[in-house]
Design an enzyme around this catalytic site. Structure first.
Site, mmCIF file in Angstrom:
data_model
loop_
_atom_site.group_PDB
_atom_site.id
_atom_site.type_symbol
_atom_site.label_atom_id
_atom_site.label_comp_id
_atom_site.label_asym_id
_atom_site.label_seq_id
_atom_site.Cartn_x
_atom_site.Cartn_y
_atom_site.Cartn_z
ATOM 1 N N GLU A 122 -4.599 7.971 -2.995
ATOM 2 C CA GLU A 122 -4.982 6.840 -2.253
ATOM 3 C C GLU A 122 -5.195 5.963 -3.391
ATOM 4 O OE1 GLU A 122 -5.988 4.291 0.971
ATOM 5 O OE2 GLU A 122 -4.652 6.222 0.679
ATOM 6 N N HIS A 167 1.789 4.779 -2.714
ATOM 7 C CA HIS A 167 1.808 6.074 -2.411
ATOM 8 C C HIS A 167 3.373 6.718 -2.854
ATOM 9 C CE1 HIS A 167 -1.821 7.041 -0.218
ATOM 10 N NE2 HIS A 167 -1.407 6.105 0.571
ATOM 11 N N HIS A 188 0.677 -1.173 0.234
ATOM 12 C CA HIS A 188 -0.066 0.107 -0.057
ATOM 13 C C HIS A 188 0.972 1.231 0.022
ATOM 14 C CE1 HIS A 188 -3.693 2.385 1.232
ATOM 15 N NE2 HIS A 188 -2.700 3.195 1.855
ATOM 16 N N GLU A 189 1.845 1.382 1.014
ATOM 17 C CA GLU A 189 2.593 2.448 0.961
ATOM 18 C C GLU A 189 3.553 2.629 -0.154
ATOM 19 O OE1 GLU A 189 1.720 4.580 2.975
ATOM 20 O OE2 GLU A 189 0.431 3.561 4.492
#
Length: 499
Positions: free
Chosen positions: A295, A269, A265-266
């Site tokens: 996001e 980003h 997930h990160e």
């Protein structure tokens, strides 16, 4: 970037000022990263003053009279579309900031720095009462902030626009309502299903093993270690610039899948940040397009890559090697997509129930800001809503209303962007797959270059040139819609759970 001759000198002066503004803001971001990752516990009093000083300087640069004059002059100038976008974005920030007193900016920054250790202690000791006064102060400060910007509008709407200025609070509420109405029946059907997902994990997994597996995941996906780093933090996050985009994760002894998911997930980003145009650093053309789009990038990589069967066909052997497990790709795939109707923690939630966690937070923070809910009532209301929406009731504050860092950071109005981003991720995924054509095979083969290139060309490279819906149309040929996410979720999970 071409310059219109009559406004060239003014635009150059304006742009130099804007770059200084950005550099100060980025320096503050590094201090915030350090406080959450590396700073010794005793450093808070000094860090609060340092962060406050940078916030005040940033506010002064943003509200400077010269900047106001340049903006007025450039409003009538013959600018090219990229210059017009820069002026639009800076004007919006300038107009909001000029309405906020400098002393309020300073108080918010100092309160935010001081709030972090209070939240950490309250969470560690499972005691909301130790945090209540701090949260009350933060809510009051954000109310003051919203009122300063526009005393005649809903204060929560004003704060929401801090994070998503263009889609609108009506869109957010419509999307969240639709997700609640259409996902809950699917979640109920899954709960009634006789199908059980595989669980390849037994016992506990030490931090070294989990770090090794998430580093391998970052390597596999193509994380640029020359422009980033991996650390741990109580609440995983990513921060930085197109030259230095860092990720954090956290390790739970019994849940290595959680670490893998949060790291991927990160990574999403960070990949967005690193994909922004380097030559535009310091201007809105080198900035991300706010948090819904940000996001969407993390959710794309987490859900539409990291939770797919092709990814686990690729990564299962690596995961087994580092964790000492003996699972098949199918077992890892099932573990990554299990729906937990009794999960209490947002960052550990599955792809479906996650949105009920967002609805709950959105409703609570909206009512706090509007004055319809007292801070002292938060634990009770939180627990009641968890029981209503997810059928489970927290037994502690730590696994209830103290689990997230956002309100400690003063980020009230942020939560809806998580669901908006997930919705956009599915829309982008649909069109990316239509354009590329063989995404599953590329993922299965560990070939992520074409995926990176598509996202960079259609999303990252534009920076903040376009307003949100315009960027969505540039990337997909249509306006923002929740249709693709709901269709994708229904098809995927009914197949997994045979329901």
């Amino acid at each position: 970037m071409a310059q219109a001759s009559g406004s060239s000198a003014t635009y150059e002066q304006f742009l130099d000022h804007v770059k200084q503004l950005h550099y100060v803001g980025d320096a503050g971001g590094v201090l915030q990263w350090d406080q959450q990752v590396m700073m010794p516990e005793g450093g808070t009093p000094a860090r609060a003053k340092q962060s406050s000083a940078l916030s005040t300087l940033h506010h002064e640069l943003l509200t400077d009279d010269d900047l106001a004059d340049w903006l007025d002059e450039l409003e009538e100038a013959d600018l090219d579309p990229e210059q017009e976008a820069v002026v639009r974005e800076v004007r919006r920030d300038h107009e909001r900031a000029t309405r906020v007193p400098a002393d309020l900016v300073e108080r918010i920054s100092e309160a935010t720095s001081n709030a972090l250790p209070v939240w950490e202690e309250a969470k560690a000791e499972d005691d909301f009462s130790k945090y209540e006064e701090t949260l009350e102060e933060m809510v009051q400060l954000r109310r003051e902030y919203a009122e300063a910007i526009d005393p005649d509008r809903d204060p929560y709407e004003v704060l929401f626009e801090e994070y998503e200025p263009y889609l609108g609070i009506d869109t957010a509420e419509q999307v969240l309502t639709r997700l609640r109405e259409e996902l809950v029946p699917l979640i109920d059907d899954i709960a009634d299903s006789d199908v059980t997902m595989a669980d390849p994990f037994e016992g506990t997994y030490d931090d070294d093993s989990q770090r090794a597996v998430v580093e391998a995941a970052l390597d596999t996906l193509g994380y640029d270690w020359d422009h980033g780093r991996l650390d741990t933090a109580p609440h995983p996050f990513s921060t930085g610039t197109q030259f230095d985009a860092r990720v954090t994760t956290r390790f739970e002894p019994e849940d290595p899948m959680g670490a893998i998911g949060s790291t991927v997930h990160e990574f999403g980003h960070a990949t967005y940040t690193l994909g922004l145009p380097q030559e535009e650093y310091g201007t809105p053309l080198g900035d991300s397009r706010d948090l819904s789009v940000h996001e969407s990038q993390s959710r794309f990589w987490e859900n539409h890559v990291g939770r797919t069967r092709p990814f686990w066909d690729l990564f299962a052997d690596t995961a087994n090697d580092h964790l000492g497990t003996d699972a098949t790709p199918r077992e890892f795939y099932e573990a990554a997509n299990e729906v937990y109707d009794d999960n209490l923690i947002r960052v550990e939630a599955d792809e479906l129930t996650y949105h009920m966690h967002i609805v709950l937070r959105f409703e609570i923070e909206r009512d706090l800001i509007r004055g319809d809910l007292d801070v002292a009532e938060v634990p009770q209301v939180w627990n009641d809503k968890m029981e209503e929406y997810l059928g489970v009731r927290p037994e502690t504050d730590a696994e209830g209303c103290l689990q997230d860092i956002h309100w400690t950071n003063g980020s009230l109005g942020y939560f809806p962007t998580y669901s908006l981003g997930s919705v956009l991720a599915a829309q982008l995924n649909h069109h990316l797959r239509a354009d590329i054509g063989n995404v599953d095979e590329q993922v299965r083969s560990g070939e992520f270059g074409e995926i990176h290139d598509w996202l960079t060309e259609n999303v990252h490279s534009h920076g903040a040139r376009y307003e949100t819906d315009d960027l969505v149309r540039e990337a997909t040929g249509e306006s923002f819609t929740a249709d693709y996410f709901l269709d994708y979720a229904d098809a995927k999970y009914r197949d997994l759970y045979d329901c």
